[in-house]
Every structure is written in structure tokens, then in C-alpha cells.
Enzyme design. Structure first.
Site: not given
Length: 362
Positions: A68, A183, A215-216, A238, A326
Site C-alpha cells: 500500500h 509502512d 490501507e491505513e 506489508d 506508526h
């Protein structure tokens, strides 16, 4: 300073690109630049996911491999009278990793404005306040403006994306790569390199390497891209959680950097397809490619959307263990990346109709 080779240059370009959910254009253009020479056709779905098609056997099964494009970030919601920017998180954030971090606001005309998430100095905090995390709703970005009018004159307005700032860095241990947006630009890089590896291969299928959007915020781009492709087999690429740092127990995360890609058996979005999982691990065992198993009950991957497409698609998530996801910067191991590319390339080469039907119906 480390001289960047071709792979590192691609990883730098991908991670440097700015692209939160709904604003993935810059990252998509970087992926398109690197994958175009390996694809027979480049298209997008209706919300911006990039789909690079490579023909092998024209009537063979369709194999979708998706990273992604989006990264976690923020969005401008308001500018106060003194020029401070209020924001909304886009994607999952923990408040303790945000204060005093540098960010970049991208305006509607493409200009960038540097800012920092403001924080109080400890000198004016009570002992009780020092122990209490700051609520995200109370945070702001300081861009150096002295008024709302000045901030607006610079082009800042509600809806602009705010992106974490961090420089791609090869660490002293040159296998350890430090960057923002692993990510999930690393998944996009895997999708690029698998197509590259298949250039001289007569693979018995049609491969679709996807850079999915959003995606997130709900695995959205993988859903629309899979609907367009109608795959027979799906892989989500991922980052996974590396549990090899102080304070993280094996009950929380099993993955370790440098020990190979993670085969996700369960997450909040999907129970992995047993037949596909066994097929992949069998190839890894045969070729002596290291791998790890992982379960992530608190998160999901694009496989969660892919496997529910139309009548259902056998799907599997393969992740690369990464520290500090994150946040503004994460660390991953180059060997894990290269072993993921190697494994997925070998898997794709073996996915003919007999194998796919055996995976589906056994």
C-alpha cells in the site's frame, strides 16, 4: 556516508515520497517510475491505486501482489488566529510518539511548509502533568506563522496533508535501514522487484503488482483494485511488528529483524488461507529461505479486503518485521526484504492452474 546502490536508491525514493491516505499521488508516481519498465500495462482504479500488469501465460491464473502506497500522517483541520495549525490524525497514532516531531505540510498547489508538533517545556509542567500523556486533540503544529492570515498566505488550508519528516538513513550496521513510511513503501518495493525478477521468466500466470491506496483507514484501495482485477490468488505485502526491542515480550510480538519474512496466520482482518500458507512455507523450506510465523490480533492488512472479493480469493499476508511502526521512523533489515522478494518470486513462478485449483479445493 554510504554509497546508495540501485535498490537503496529505490527505497529512499519510495520512503521520501509524501503520501497519507487519500493523497498518494507522489508515492504512486515514484512506484510507477520504478515499475513501468517491467509491466505490460499500467492502470489505476477509481480511487487511485496503481495496477501494474505483467503477462506470463495469458489464460493462466491472475495473481495479485499488493503493497500500500499510503503512510500514517495528519490532515489540517483548522488554523487559529495566531497561526497555529490544528490537525486530525489519518491512520493510527500513539500520542507519545508525536510531540516535538518535525512535519511537512503539503499545500493544495504542491508547496511544502515545515512545521513541528508543539510541546510544553518541562520547566512549566507540574509533577502530575509530566506523568500524563498529552491528548492528541490538544496538539498543534507550529509553522512559524504569526497569524491565520499569514498561514493562509503561505497556502495552508483545511484538508492539506501533514507528513512526518525523516531522512532515509543506512545505519552503521548497513543491513539496518532507517526511514519514515516503511509502512508500507517496503511492500510496494517488493511488488516492484518481483516483477523485475520475472522479466526473463515464462511464468504460468498473469501478475498484477498493486500500489493500493487508503490501507491505513480501512483497507480501501485493495478492495477496489481487487474488484477490478478479479484475482485467483492474492498476497498482501506489508510491515509486521519486530518484537526484538527492550520492553516487548514474545506474548506481544514474536518477530525478529533478520530472521526472514513473517507469514501471518491470523490478524483482525483475515484468517489466512491454509492451503496457500502451506504452499508458501513449503517452497520456503525447499529453498531454505528463512521465515517466521506471526499473528496480529490488533491489526489487519490488505489481504483482509482481497480475500473477500466477489466469490472469495485465497489470500495470504507476508510481512517484513519492522521496529517502531506508526511513528516518524522505523528500522528494518535488508535481508528480510530481499528474502521476501526471493520467496514471492519463487511462489509466483509455480502458480499454474493445477496448483491454484489444488490450493483452492483441497
Amino acid at each position: 556516508m554510504v554509497q546508495l546502490d540501485e535498490t537503496l536508491m529505490m527505497l529512499k525514493d519510495l520512503t521520501d515520497a509524501k503520501g497519507i491516505p487519500g493523497n498518494e499521488r507522489e508515492a504512486r508516481e515514484v512506484m510507477k517510475k520504478y515499475i513501468s519498465s517491467y509491466a505490460n500495462e499500467i492502470t489505476t482504479d477509481g480511487i487511485g491505486s496503481l495496477i501494474a500488469k505483467k503477462d506470463g501465460q495469458a489464460d493462466g491464473p491472475k495473481v495479485m501482489i499488493a503493497g500500500h502506497l499510503d503512510e500514517v500522517g495528519f490532515m489540517v483541520t483548522n488554523i487559529d488566529d495566531r497561526g497555529f495549525v490544528r490537525f486530525q490524525t489519518v491512520g493510527g497514532w500513539w500520542s507519545q510518539v508525536m510531540l516535538a516531531q518535525r512535519v511537512t505540510i503539503v499545500t493544495s498547489n504542491g508547496d511544502t511548509v515545515t512545521g513541528v508538533i508543539g510541546s510544553k517545556p518541562p520547566h512549566i509542567l507540574s509533577p502530575e502533568a509530566r506523568k500524563k500523556p498529552v491528548d492528541i486533540k490538544d496538539m498543534f503544529v507550529d509553522i512559524g506563522a504569526t497569524s491565520k492570515e499569514e498561514a493562509k498566505a503561505w497556502g495552508v488550508s483545511p484538508g492539506d496533508m501533514i507528513v512526518p519528516y525523516f531522512e532515509f538513513t543506512v545505519m552503521k550496521n548497513e543491513k539496518h535501514l532507517l526511514a519514515k513510511a516503511w509502512d508500507n513503501r517496503i511492500g510496494c518495493a517488493v511488488a516492484i522487484d518481483v516483477l523485475k525478477n520475472l522479466q526473463k521468466e515464462n511464468h504460468p500466470n498473469v501478475v498484477y503488482s498493486v500500489g493500493a491506496v487508503q490501507e491505513e483507514v480501512g483497507l480501501r484501495g485493495a478492495k477496489t483494485a481487487a474488484y477490478q482485477i478479479e484475482p485467483d490468488i492474492g498476497f498482501a505485502l506489508d510491515v509486521g511488528i519486530a518484537g526484538d526491542t527492550p520492553g516487548v515480550t514474545e506474548k506481544e510480538a514474536l518477530g525478529k529483524m533478520g530472521k526472514g519474512p513473517q507469514i501471518v496466520v491470523y490478524d483482525a482482518s483475515m484468517v489466512s488461507h491454509k492451503g496457500l500458507r502451506d504452499f508458501v512455507t513449503g517452497i520456503a523450506d525447499e529453498l531454505q529461505i528463512p521465515y517466521q510465523f506471526e499473528a496480529i490480533p490488533g491489526g489487519g492488512t490488505d489481504a483482509g479486503s482481497i480475500h473477500l472479493t466477489k466469490t472469495g480469493v485465497p489470500s495470504l499476508a507476508i510481512t517484513i518485521p519492522t521496529r517502531y511502526i506508526h511513528s516518524h521512523a522505523g528500522i528494518l533489515h535488508r535481508d528480510d526484504y530481499e528474502n521476501t522478494v526471493k520467496l514471492l518470486t519463487e511462489v509466483v513462478k509455480r502458480l499454474d492452474w493445477d496448483t491454484v485449483n489444488k490450493i483452492k479445493f483441497d
